[in-house]
Design a protein around this motif. Sequence first.
Motif, short mmCIF file in Angstrom:
data_model
loop_
_atom_site.label_atom_id
_atom_site.label_comp_id
_atom_site.label_asym_id
_atom_site.label_seq_id
_atom_site.Cartn_x
_atom_site.Cartn_y
_atom_site.Cartn_z
N HIS A 178 1.53 -0.88 -0.31
CA HIS A 178 0.55 -0.47 0.03
C HIS A 178 0.54 1.79 0.32
N THR A 179 1.06 1.86 -0.92
CA THR A 179 1.77 3.07 -1.97
C THR A 179 0.75 4.76 -0.96
N PHE A 180 1.60 5.89 -0.31
CA PHE A 180 0.89 6.85 -0.81
C PHE A 180 1.83 8.15 -0.41
N VAL A 181 1.64 9.00 -0.46
CA VAL A 181 2.66 9.95 -1.22
C VAL A 181 2.29 11.65 0.34
N TYR A 182 3.09 11.63 1.56
CA TYR A 182 2.87 12.95 2.02
C TYR A 182 3.40 13.83 2.01
N ASN A 183 3.55 15.43 1.73
CA ASN A 183 4.87 15.94 1.79
C ASN A 183 5.53 16.04 1.20
N ASP A 184 5.42 15.50 -0.60
CA ASP A 184 6.27 15.10 -1.32
C ASP A 184 7.30 13.65 -0.95
N GLU A 185 7.01 13.07 0.05
CA GLU A 185 7.75 11.39 0.48
C GLU A 185 6.70 10.74 0.00
N THR A 186 6.76 9.76 -0.45
CA THR A 186 6.98 8.59 -1.29
C THR A 186 7.13 7.07 -0.10
N PHE A 187 5.47 6.39 0.66
CA PHE A 187 6.01 5.66 1.62
C PHE A 187 5.13 4.41 1.23
N LYS A 188 6.08 3.12 1.28
CA LYS A 188 5.19 2.30 0.94
C LYS A 188 4.85 1.07 2.91
N VAL A 189 4.23 0.39 2.99
CA VAL A 189 3.48 -0.53 3.80
C VAL A 189 3.04 -1.92 3.38
N ARG A 190 3.91 -2.76 3.46
CA ARG A 190 3.44 -4.51 3.21
C ARG A 190 2.57 -5.16 4.39
N MET A 191 2.98 -4.66 5.70
CA MET A 191 2.28 -5.78 6.41
C MET A 191 1.63 -3.98 7.40
N LEU A 192 2.41 -3.41 7.82
CA LEU A 192 1.45 -2.23 8.97
C LEU A 192 0.52 -1.94 7.86
N PRO A 193 -0.72 -1.04 8.37
CA PRO A 193 -1.99 -1.02 8.16
C PRO A 193 -1.38 1.07 7.91
N SER A 194 -2.40 1.62 6.93
CA SER A 194 -1.99 2.29 5.82
C SER A 194 -0.86 3.57 6.31
N VAL B 25 -0.16 4.63 9.04
CA VAL B 25 1.10 4.64 10.06
C VAL B 25 1.61 6.36 10.46
N LEU B 26 1.40 6.67 9.53
CA LEU B 26 1.32 8.33 9.82
C LEU B 26 0.87 9.10 10.84
N PRO C 37 0.68 9.72 14.37
CA PRO C 37 1.82 9.20 15.65
C PRO C 37 0.65 8.71 16.65
N GLU C 38 -1.06 9.16 16.79
CA GLU C 38 -1.95 8.46 18.05
C GLU C 38 -2.42 7.87 17.24
N THR C 39 -2.39 6.66 16.05
CA THR C 39 -3.23 5.11 16.17
C THR C 39 -2.52 4.38 15.98
N LYS C 40 -3.05 3.32 16.95
CA LYS C 40 -2.61 2.42 17.70
C LYS C 40 -2.77 1.54 16.08
N LEU C 41 -1.66 0.94 15.68
CA LEU C 41 -1.71 -0.11 14.30
C LEU C 41 -1.67 -1.48 14.89
N LEU C 42 -2.33 -2.43 14.73
CA LEU C 42 -3.24 -3.56 14.47
C LEU C 42 -2.48 -4.54 13.73
N ILE C 43 -2.82 -6.34 13.56
CA ILE C 43 -2.87 -6.90 12.27
C ILE C 43 -3.77 -7.83 12.70
N TYR D 152 9.09 3.17 10.77
CA TYR D 152 7.61 4.22 11.54
C TYR D 152 7.81 4.50 12.39
N ASN D 153 8.54 4.16 13.31
CA ASN D 153 8.53 4.54 14.98
C ASN D 153 7.55 3.74 15.02
#
Length: 336
Positions: free
Chosen positions: A43-59, A61-62, A64-70, A88-89
């Motif tokens: 899953h790919t997304f672009v924020y402030n001209d930076e491209t991010f990609k995640v294959r395991m974590l929920p999208s 990630v940006l 910091p207050e959201t809990k990320l579960l699988i 993604y700290n």
Amino acid sequence: MTCKVIVGGFYGDEGKGKIIAYLSIKDKPQIAVRGGVGANAGHTFVYNDETFKVRMLPSAVLNPETKLLIGAGVLVTPNILIDEARKYNAEKRTVIDNQCGIIDNVHIRRDMEDAHLKKIVGTTGSGTGPANADRAFRILNLAKNVNDLKNYLGNVSDIVNESIDKNHSVILEGTQGTFLSLYHGDYPFVTSKDVTASGICSDIGIGPKKVDDVILVFKAYVTRVGSGPLENEITVDEARKLGWIEYGSVTGRQRRSSPFNMELAKKSVMINSATQIAVTKLDVVFPECKGLKEFSKLPVEAKNFIEKIEDNLGVKVVLIGTGAEINEIIDRRIEK
Ligand code: IMP
Ligand code: MG
């Protein structure tokens, strides 16, 4: 506060990542949970001209207050999960279910070397099919037995259900797309699980009555990577002229393409019980839409395109992507 499930309406790569990344910043969910198959999805997304990609974590990630579960139904590839949590700290806010199945190198090798999977189905080679086969054999290793994952383990269905009961905002993230479903897609050219809205809820451990909205994501044209039927497929030359050429985010393979398919979309709305629709990449089909944030400013052909989708499907198009950046979006949820 609502619990929303977001799923792909066609063959994956509809832009779920961008929609979820946007919602994670706009709606500030307490929780985002990934369902679906595993690291075969990127899953790919672009924020402030930076491209991010995640294959395991929920999208999400940006935020910091959201809990990320699988969820328990998702396969985990430990090194990919650990790398993403660090990148993604997110090490302190990531929880994977004790019962997630584990992909190891043997599954990846089987996926890459098996003639049927590689040559006929055209898989992503990420090991998900062989691992799900081992899960059906009841011999797959689970996350709770993997030492490297011990800091991430938890009971995801408990956490998510409690959160919904407290009226938190919860996002359930699907992967792939409806017609890659093992049951509802073009078998055998499908992935190794059901990836419709019900399947995603089952992966996470949510009953059907806990979901308030099903957001079905369509791209403004259709793409498909790997084998299998694609109605009204256009040639690579035509796709290049239209600017529809894309490459797979996991495998780098060139995607095949066709115009928006209303009949498939209707079936998809039915199977997923969609309550809302998101249409991405409207700017690729109608370049004058690039970056617009208000529906009223769209050129008339683009408005007609969206209205035709609404008329045919009987569901409102609430989010419209007008560029790669997550803020290049029209959010009509608040319009009357
Ligand atoms: P597998 O899921 O790797 O076994 O691949 C089975 C089929 O699903 C192949 O046609 C893949 O190209 C397709 N597929 C799997 N995951 C994705 C995805 O995230 N996006 C698009 N196609 C996918
Ligand atoms: Mg993808």
